[in-house]
Design a protein around this motif. Structure first.
Motif, PDB file in Angstrom:
ATOM      1  N   ILE A 217      17.190 130.173  21.258  1.00 49.49           N
ATOM      2  CA  ILE A 217      15.996 129.857  22.046  1.00 49.49           C
ATOM      3  C   ILE A 217      14.758 129.741  21.154  1.00 49.49           C
ATOM      4  N   ASP A 218      13.733 129.106  21.705  1.00 51.33           N
ATOM      5  CA  ASP A 218      12.444 129.004  21.034  1.00 51.33           C
ATOM      6  C   ASP A 218      11.351 129.712  21.822  1.00 51.33           C
ATOM      7  N   TYR A 219      11.491 129.726  23.156  1.00 46.87           N
ATOM      8  CA  TYR A 219      10.470 130.301  24.020  1.00 46.87           C
ATOM      9  C   TYR A 219      11.120 131.156  25.103  1.00 46.87           C
ATOM     10  N   ILE A 220      10.334 132.124  25.586  1.00 44.51           N
ATOM     11  CA  ILE A 220      10.729 132.917  26.748  1.00 44.51           C
ATOM     12  C   ILE A 220       9.649 132.737  27.806  1.00 44.51           C
ATOM     13  N   ALA A 221      10.059 132.464  29.039  1.00 42.58           N
ATOM     14  CA  ALA A 221       9.094 132.247  30.122  1.00 42.58           C
ATOM     15  C   ALA A 221       9.544 132.993  31.367  1.00 42.58           C
ATOM     16  N   PRO A 222       8.638 133.703  32.045  1.00 40.29           N
ATOM     17  CA  PRO A 222       8.981 134.374  33.303  1.00 40.29           C
ATOM     18  C   PRO A 222       8.833 133.422  34.480  1.00 40.29           C
ATOM     19  N   TYR A 223       9.589 133.670  35.531  1.00 42.32           N
ATOM     20  CA  TYR A 223       9.397 132.904  36.765  1.00 42.32           C
ATOM     21  C   TYR A 223       8.383 133.656  37.618  1.00 42.32           C
ATOM     22  N   PRO A 224       7.380 132.954  38.191  1.00 38.50           N
ATOM     23  CA  PRO A 224       6.293 133.644  38.900  1.00 38.50           C
ATOM     24  C   PRO A 224       6.712 134.188  40.259  1.00 38.50           C
ATOM     25  N   GLY A 225       5.873 135.074  40.810  1.00 40.03           N
ATOM     26  CA  GLY A 225       6.066 135.577  42.165  1.00 40.03           C
ATOM     27  C   GLY A 225       5.800 134.497  43.196  1.00 40.03           C
ATOM     28  N   HIS A 226       5.918 134.844  44.487  1.00 42.36           N
ATOM     29  CA  HIS A 226       5.853 133.824  45.528  1.00 42.36           C
ATOM     30  C   HIS A 226       4.428 133.423  45.908  1.00 42.36           C
ATOM     31  N   LYS A 227       3.423 134.239  45.564  1.00 45.03           N
ATOM     32  CA  LYS A 227       2.051 133.918  45.944  1.00 45.03           C
ATOM     33  C   LYS A 227       1.407 132.930  44.968  1.00 45.03           C
ATOM     34  N   GLN A 228       0.521 132.103  45.493  1.00 45.51           N
ATOM     35  CA  GLN A 228      -0.202 131.144  44.676  1.00 45.51           C
ATOM     36  C   GLN A 228      -0.914 131.850  43.521  1.00 45.51           C
ATOM     37  N   GLY A 229      -0.705 131.340  42.311  1.00 47.85           N
ATOM     38  CA  GLY A 229      -1.359 131.906  41.133  1.00 47.85           C
ATOM     39  C   GLY A 229      -0.754 133.193  40.623  1.00 47.85           C
ATOM     40  N   SER A 230       0.343 133.649  41.232  1.00 52.90           N
ATOM     41  CA  SER A 230       0.933 134.926  40.835  1.00 52.90           C
ATOM     42  C   SER A 230       1.687 134.800  39.521  1.00 52.90           C
ATOM     43  N   THR A 231       1.874 135.938  38.886  1.00 51.42           N
ATOM     44  CA  THR A 231       2.672 136.015  37.668  1.00 51.42           C
ATOM     45  C   THR A 231       3.820 136.989  37.897  1.00 51.42           C
ATOM     46  N   SER A 232       4.697 137.100  36.930  1.00 51.39           N
ATOM     47  CA  SER A 232       5.818 138.028  37.034  1.00 51.39           C
ATOM     48  C   SER A 232       5.361 139.445  36.736  1.00 51.39           C
ATOM     49  N   VAL A 233       5.955 140.433  37.435  1.00 56.62           N
ATOM     50  CA  VAL A 233       5.642 141.840  37.140  1.00 56.62           C
ATOM     51  C   VAL A 233       6.574 142.405  36.075  1.00 56.62           C
TER      52      VAL A 233
END
Length: 402
Positions: A217-233
């Motif tokens: 791999i080159d990058y790691i990315a989280p999938y966001p939460g369900h709310k607009q503008g949310s990030t992963s916890v």
């Protein structure tokens, strides 16, 4: 039983001293020997003028004859931080970098581990000299880390590999079955940041390391939460620490939630049906995500044909979130590997095999003209015993002792 960890390398003077920490350091060494793990100690200087170092080295060599001590410029031993200082003795023993961890404290030790692509454990009992690696304050904490995260029989319980679809999960999510009772703790971690976040993310990342996925791999990315503008916890700092060990980048805002999606739990409670569109029409990619190395957005899109992104989500039910991330990222020409902590019990993974055209860096509003392929839950459950190990390791995590 396959042993994932075969060798531990110590960085000598910044980890091993003849002082109050030595008895516990020796306990760590004996712990590793008892686990049939090869112990190597690397030193850049021969200490010919330092009698106390010579005495300590002779004492340890006599007491632990299983240790191999490498000193630069002796017997063609190469100086750290060159990768060959590590890779050459590993090759002699038919051990790979991903079957090894490096315990050190100095900047030189850190660079040696990074250059040789070995997971770095930062032994900070003599103070912190570098911010790289997982920081552990005592030899006992290192033994605990190794025992819980490195000495595992099971890495992945669920696995799908079919063409450009590659997905892995640590275990099965099932809150109604006692054998999956760890699911409650994982849910507390994923949804509220409670439970044992440190356990879950390190359990996941150690599986990435020992399975060799980090090499692809080159990058790691989280999938966001369900709310607009949310990030992963999911613990951002721990992932960044892991990524830096291998010169990878963490793209915290690569996948953006532009519109709030329907939460699957609420939909099930209200007897509403959801499909891939709940995700496809509520996320997009950020063309210029933050470059964590400089704290500023990339000036050029980092996703391209020769790059691979590791996407991490908390749970996977039918794969709607992960499939969306896969399609959006693959649309840029990059490759994708998908991970989740757990895979929901008895739910088939639904892969999208045909979809109308869309643009990955903008909001899309697709219709129902989607063709899917189902992957039977039972067929891709590759390890029926992984849950036992997860239960045991989680229970042991709070109360570990020699």
């Amino acid at each position: 039983m396959k042993q994932n960890l075969k060798c531990v390398i110590f960085g000598d003077r910044h980890v091993i001293q003849d002082d109050d920490y030595l008895p516990e350091t020796e306990k760590l060494i004996q712990f590793l020997i008892n686990k049939n793990i090869k112990v190597l100690i690397l030193s850049n200087d021969d200490d010919t003028e330092k009698d106390h170092r010579i005495l300590l080295r002779d004492k340890l060599r006599q007491k632990y004859q299983q240790i191999d001590w490498y000193i630069a410029d002796r017997n063609e031993t190469i100086h750290k931080p060159k990768a060959e200082a590590v890779l050459s003795p590993l090759k002699q023993r038919d051990i790979t970098a991903s079957e090894t961890i490096y315990i050190g404290n100095s900047d030189t030790d850190m660079k040696t581990a990074v250059n040789s692509k070995i997971l770095f454990l930062n032994a900070t009992w003599y103070g912190q000299q570098t911010d790289y690696g997982f920081q552990l304050e005592t030899p006992k904490e290192i033994a605990r880390f190794i025992d819980i995260f490195c000495l595992r029989e099971h890495l992945w319980a669920y696995e799908i590999k079919d063409g450009d679809l590659e997905y892995y999960a640590l275990g099965i999510y099932g809150t109604r079955e006692e054998k999956y009772d760890y699911s409650h703790d994982a849910r507390e971690t994923a949804k509220f940041g409670r439970g044992h976040p440190d356990f879950w993310i390190k359990y996941l990342l150690s599986a990435v390391y020992f399975s060799g996925l980090h090499e692809r791999i080159d990058y790691i990315a989280p999938y966001p939460g369900h709310k607009q503008g949310s990030t992963s916890v999911i613990e951002k700092d721990t992932i960044i620490t892991f990524a830096k060990c291998f010169r990878k980048s963490y793209l915290s805002d690569l996948i953006e939630r532009h519109t709030t999606s329907n939460k699957s739990a609420y939909a099930r409670y209200n007897q509403q049906s959801l499909d891939h569109l709940n995700q496809l029409n509520t996320i997009k990619l950020n063309k210029y995500p933050i470059n964590q190395k400089v704290g500023k957005p990339y000036t050029n899109c980092p996703l391209k044909k020769d790059k691979t992104v590791l996407v991490i989500d908390d749970f996977c039910t039918q794969g709607y979130s992960l499939e969306t991330s896969r399609l959006y990222i693959q649309k840029t020409g990059a490759k994708v590997i998908l991970l989740s902590l757990l895979k929901t019990i008895c739910k088939d993974y639904e892969r999208i095999i045909q979809i109308e055209n869309f643009l990955p860096f903008q909001n899309n509003y697709l219709n129902n003209s989607i063709q899917t392929k189902k992957y039977s839950f039972s067929k891709y459950l590759i390890d029926n015993n992984a849950h036992q190990e997860i239960r045991a390791k989680l229970k042991e995590y709070d109360n570990w002792n020699w």
